[in-house]
Design an enzyme around this catalytic site. Structure first.
Site, PDB file in Angstrom:
ATOM      1  N   ARG A 229       0.852  -1.190   0.000  1.00 35.05           N
ATOM      2  CA  ARG A 229       0.000   0.000   0.000  1.00 35.05           C
ATOM      3  C   ARG A 229       0.888   1.239   0.000  1.00 35.05           C
ATOM      4  NH1 ARG A 229      -3.062  -3.144  -1.587  1.00 35.05           N
ATOM      5  NH2 ARG A 229      -5.113  -3.745  -0.752  1.00 35.05           N
ATOM      6  N   GLU A 258      -2.196   7.770  -4.179  1.00 26.59           N
ATOM      7  CA  GLU A 258      -3.346   7.096  -4.788  1.00 26.59           C
ATOM      8  C   GLU A 258      -4.645   7.475  -4.092  1.00 26.59           C
ATOM      9  OE1 GLU A 258      -3.096   2.846  -6.050  1.00 26.59           O
ATOM     10  OE2 GLU A 258      -1.083   3.002  -5.205  1.00 26.59           O
ATOM     11  N   HIS A 289      -0.016   0.109  -9.813  1.00 29.17           N
ATOM     12  CA  HIS A 289      -0.767  -0.806  -8.948  1.00 29.17           C
ATOM     13  C   HIS A 289      -1.214  -2.052  -9.726  1.00 29.17           C
ATOM     14  CE1 HIS A 289      -3.226  -0.691  -4.969  1.00 29.17           C
ATOM     15  NE2 HIS A 289      -2.962  -1.953  -5.316  1.00 29.17           N
TER      16      HIS A 289
END
Length: 316
Positions: A229, A258, A289
């Site tokens: 993440r 993001e 991603h």
């Protein structure tokens, strides 16, 4: 089976078709707002999501008949898990579905960074034949530290078995090490690692975990890979460490920015200064991603979700 399921994101057809074959009643709504979904969620027993919006307390309070939430992905951070579980709602995710994809991607990133593959390719296409400046490093003999030793971390360690590397892992759970990685303290990992690979969920404990203090605790300059993440790394601190040669290179499949400013990320007047450095740096490899985003994992994720939903209702 009369359970009604609302799908708010598109997924591999396997998911819809097999649930239908099992007797579930499928409904799709890929466009309505969160508020519009909330106005009708009381009619459904299950919801299948990816990352369209957060399933928070407000949403759950309106979902009077919800029996399960299935996220077609590895993490559940977009869901208020504690409140959902208190309501007796089953939470389903599919980290098994894309762990192999993440592992292969992580390995590819390390090899590309070590051997300047992307940089060399770009230079040749621009008409430059630079051998010495693209002299690479070998993974052989290095120590790879993995933080987060669940599905993704274990799959990555397994891929490393073909290399003569020392693999260490750190995890908040005890006794998760195996034949592929020795479990150590965070301090020992920071003392020995040449490469750091993050395979963590995003939680209050991991948020901004990789900051200046964390980086400076490493005994040696190191490479960093993040397929977990984006918010687990403070980008500005990473950039400063790269400028100081404390971090030798970075492979980032996820970004701190993001979901906040991604739509305008590439406009000059909106690009964060730290991110601009990453865009310009030759020792940085960026991907959007996609570590777990393969054709195979697309199918596998759907199958895992189907199997877990059927297991909730004890359907073979």
């Amino acid at each position: 089976m009369s359970a009604k399921i609302l799908h708010i994101d598109s997924n591999n057809p396997i998911l819809w078709n097999q649930l239908e074959e099992a007797g579930f009643e499928n409904h799709a709504d890929f466009k309505s707002s969160k508020e519009e979904i909330e106005s009708k969620i009381q009619d459904y027993n299950g919801i299948v999501i990816r990352s369209r919006f957060k399933i928070d307390k407000t949403f759950l309070d309106k979902a009077a008949n919800l029996q399960f939430i299935a996220r077609v992905g590895a993490g559940l951070e977009s869901i208020d898990c504690e409140y959902a579980e208190a309501r007796g709602i089953h939470l389903i995710a599919a980290p098994e579905g894309n762990r192999n994809a993440v592992a292969e991607h992580s390995l590819g990133v390390i090899l590309s960074l070590f051997n300047n593959l992307n940089q060399a390719d770009a230079e040749i296409k621009a008409g430059h034949w630079n051998r010495e400046s693209n002299r690479g490093h070998e993974l052989d003999g290095k120590t790879v530290g993995i933080i987060g030793y669940g599905n993704m971390g274990k799959a990555f360690a397994k891929k490393l078995r073909g290399f003569e590397v020392n693999v260490l892992c750190y995890d908040i759970l005890e006794n998760v090490g195996d034949e592929n990685a020795a479990q150590v303290s965070l301090q020992e990992l920071q003392q020995k690692a040449d490469v750091l690979s993050l395979h963590l969920p995003w939680t209050p404990k991991t948020d901004k975990m990789v900051n200046t203090d964390f980086i400076n605790a490493f005994a040696k300059p190191f490479w960093i890979i993040n397929t977990s993440r984006g918010k687990n790394i403070v980008t500005a601190d990473l950039v400063e460490a790269m400028k100081a040669k404390k971090v030798l290179g970075a492979g980032l499949d996820v970004l701190e920015y993001e979901k906040l400013s991604f739509e305008t990320l590439f406009q000059d007047n909106n690009t964060p200064e730290a991110f601009q450095y990453l865009l310009d740096a030759k020792n940085v490899l960026l991907t959007p991603h996609i570590a777990g985003w393969t054709f195979e994992s697309h199918e596998r994720l759907a199958q895992v979700i189907v199997d877990k939903i059927k297991a909730v209702y004890r359907i073979n």
